[in-house]
Enzyme design. Sequence first.
Site, mmCIF file in Angstrom:
data_model
loop_
_atom_site.group_PDB
_atom_site.id
_atom_site.type_symbol
_atom_site.label_atom_id
_atom_site.label_comp_id
_atom_site.label_asym_id
_atom_site.label_seq_id
_atom_site.Cartn_x
_atom_site.Cartn_y
_atom_site.Cartn_z
ATOM 1 N N ASP A 171 1.120 -1.061 -0.327
ATOM 2 C CA ASP A 171 -0.336 0.454 0.066
ATOM 3 C C ASP A 171 1.306 1.279 -0.160
ATOM 4 O O ASP A 171 1.916 0.913 0.094
ATOM 5 C CB ASP A 171 -1.379 0.467 1.430
ATOM 6 C CG ASP A 171 -1.916 1.004 1.114
ATOM 7 O OD1 ASP A 171 -2.293 1.052 0.061
ATOM 8 O OD2 ASP A 171 -2.689 0.922 2.137
ATOM 9 N N ASN B 236 -11.112 -2.574 -6.044
ATOM 10 C CA ASN B 236 -9.860 -1.408 -6.957
ATOM 11 C C ASN B 236 -10.749 -1.319 -7.688
ATOM 12 O O ASN B 236 -10.620 -0.190 -8.021
ATOM 13 C CB ASN B 236 -8.340 -2.034 -7.020
ATOM 14 C CG ASN B 236 -8.281 -1.535 -5.379
ATOM 15 O OD1 ASN B 236 -6.506 -2.597 -4.852
ATOM 16 N ND2 ASN B 236 -8.519 -1.407 -4.420
ATOM 17 N N ARG C 143 -0.697 9.512 -9.647
ATOM 18 C CA ARG C 143 -0.482 8.177 -9.172
ATOM 19 C C ARG C 143 -0.103 7.417 -9.799
ATOM 20 O O ARG C 143 0.583 6.124 -8.867
ATOM 21 C CB ARG C 143 -2.371 7.613 -8.338
ATOM 22 C CG ARG C 143 -2.949 9.333 -7.598
ATOM 23 C CD ARG C 143 -4.209 8.843 -6.720
ATOM 24 N NE ARG C 143 -4.405 7.258 -6.813
ATOM 25 C CZ ARG C 143 -4.291 6.507 -5.325
ATOM 26 N NH1 ARG C 143 -3.957 7.579 -4.437
ATOM 27 N NH2 ARG C 143 -4.163 5.703 -5.205
ATOM 28 N N ASN D 211 1.423 3.594 -2.954
ATOM 29 C CA ASN D 211 1.724 3.472 -3.750
ATOM 30 C C ASN D 211 1.123 5.958 -4.678
ATOM 31 O O ASN D 211 2.184 6.393 -5.256
ATOM 32 C CB ASN D 211 1.297 2.868 -5.027
ATOM 33 C CG ASN D 211 2.041 1.808 -5.767
ATOM 34 O OD1 ASN D 211 3.060 1.629 -4.770
ATOM 35 N ND2 ASN D 211 1.448 1.116 -6.152
ATOM 36 N N GLY D 212 0.046 5.407 -4.066
ATOM 37 C CA GLY D 212 -0.627 7.120 -3.917
ATOM 38 C C GLY D 212 -0.388 7.869 -3.386
ATOM 39 O O GLY D 212 0.277 9.025 -4.145
ATOM 40 N N ARG D 213 -0.056 7.549 -2.395
ATOM 41 C CA ARG D 213 0.997 8.139 -1.261
ATOM 42 C C ARG D 213 2.145 8.910 -1.753
ATOM 43 O O ARG D 213 2.139 9.828 -1.605
ATOM 44 C CB ARG D 213 1.185 8.595 -0.096
ATOM 45 C CG ARG D 213 -0.559 8.420 0.516
ATOM 46 C CD ARG D 213 -1.037 7.854 2.105
ATOM 47 N NE ARG D 213 -1.505 6.119 1.658
ATOM 48 C CZ ARG D 213 -1.883 5.691 2.428
ATOM 49 N NH1 ARG D 213 -1.256 5.669 4.263
ATOM 50 N NH2 ARG D 213 -1.906 4.270 1.982
HETATM 51 C C1 IPE Z 1 -5.603 -2.907 -0.119
HETATM 52 O O1 IPE Z 1 -5.105 -1.831 -0.597
HETATM 53 C C2 IPE Z 1 -5.314 -3.443 -1.356
HETATM 54 C C3 IPE Z 1 -3.938 -3.631 -1.804
HETATM 55 C C4 IPE Z 1 -2.443 -2.935 -1.991
HETATM 56 C C5 IPE Z 1 -4.196 -3.770 -3.798
HETATM 57 P P1 IPE Z 1 -5.620 -0.056 -1.051
HETATM 58 O O2 IPE Z 1 -5.829 1.079 -0.897
HETATM 59 O O3 IPE Z 1 -6.923 -0.832 -1.591
HETATM 60 O O4 IPE Z 1 -6.768 -0.480 0.793
HETATM 61 P P2 IPE Z 1 -7.794 0.712 1.899
HETATM 62 O O5 IPE Z 1 -8.821 1.636 1.241
HETATM 63 O O6 IPE Z 1 -6.355 1.323 2.452
HETATM 64 O O7 IPE Z 1 -8.218 0.038 3.021
HETATM 65 C C1 IPE Z 2 -1.350 0.498 -3.686
HETATM 66 O O1 IPE Z 2 -1.439 1.774 -3.250
HETATM 67 C C2 IPE Z 2 -1.785 -0.063 -4.905
HETATM 68 C C3 IPE Z 2 -2.901 -0.450 -5.047
HETATM 69 C C4 IPE Z 2 -3.663 -0.850 -3.674
HETATM 70 C C5 IPE Z 2 -3.246 -1.164 -5.844
HETATM 71 P P1 IPE Z 2 -2.347 2.927 -3.897
HETATM 72 O O2 IPE Z 2 -3.017 2.823 -5.196
HETATM 73 O O3 IPE Z 2 -3.441 2.049 -2.379
HETATM 74 O O4 IPE Z 2 -2.016 3.912 -2.883
HETATM 75 P P2 IPE Z 2 -2.654 4.802 -1.585
HETATM 76 O O5 IPE Z 2 -2.605 3.660 -0.597
HETATM 77 O O6 IPE Z 2 -3.981 6.322 -2.185
HETATM 78 O O7 IPE Z 2 -1.424 5.846 -1.303
HETATM 79 MG MG MG Z 3 -4.018 2.550 -0.792
#
Ligand code: IPE
Ligand code: IPE
Ligand code: MG
Length: 244
Positions: free
Chosen positions: A22, A70, A35, A24-26
């Site tokens: 978890d 997702n 993102r 990647n977006g941040r």
């Molecule tokens: C969990 O991360 C799913 C994956 C890492 C693929 P999310 O970012 O989807 O989970 P939440 O929304 O924070 O619970």
């Molecule tokens: C994990 O990173 C990857 C997937 C869930 C596909 P995120 O995309 O959830 O990153 P954040 O939580 O927004 O930082």
């Molecule tokens: Mg996430």
Amino acid sequence: MLSAYPDLDAANLPAHVAIIMDGNGRWAKKRLLNRIKGHEQGTEAVRGIVRTCRELSISILTLYAFSTENWQRPKTEVAALMNLLKRFLESELEEMMNKDIRLNAIGEIERLPEDVRQMLQKTMKSTENNNSMLLNLALSYGGRAEIVRMVREISKKAKNGEIDPDSITSSIVSDHLYTRGMQDPDLLIRTSGEIRISNFLLWQVAYSEIFVTDTLWPDFGKDEFVRILKGYQQRERRFGKVEA
Ligand code: IPE
Ligand code: IPE
Ligand code: MG
């Protein structure tokens, strides 16, 4: 064998490591990037962790790459993730063959776009006789959906008379999950600081040792993984019993 990792006890490594990748977006947001750049960088972290697990002779690595939830993200992000997955499979096949790594997918593979599914099937087929490590990608995976699917399969067998409802055991349940035949994760890691399971391997993590780190997935590397493994080796796993 572990001369490169003098801090680790080779006899007490987890056989199965599962990771909720978890953040990647941040990671991207912090750099004022899209993102998708975060997901791209996350793929590099995947390469690194696969290599390290293989070096350590860890038997199974399960990576949560895309959850059933997702799919609700913006179409452009979902498309970018699917494209990245396809590129990852293409670029890693040679290394998986050289390093004797078998690729497997768990989740609702039928929901993936046709081209990605084909690439996945091709990679699974090419690597099916590799035995040194299993790389399990959780794709369109949800723990509850997996349990629903298991209940349906077992119910059908009960209806046909193939299974006696009174003799259903936890091992029969395990045998009807995507992870059939695999031992449960010994170690579950979540990056990015969120202390939740997010529908990952609900049945299988019953006794996993859990580590949550604030590090964002694209920044997660070998040194931190080794520190977590050291921490894992210091934990006492009791499985409900009293100290030996
Ligand atoms: C969990 O991360 C799913 C994956 C890492 C693929 P999310 O970012 O989807 O989970 P939440 O929304 O924070 O619970
Ligand atoms: C994990 O990173 C990857 C997937 C869930 C596909 P995120 O995309 O959830 O990153 P954040 O939580 O927004 O930082
Ligand atoms: Mg996430």
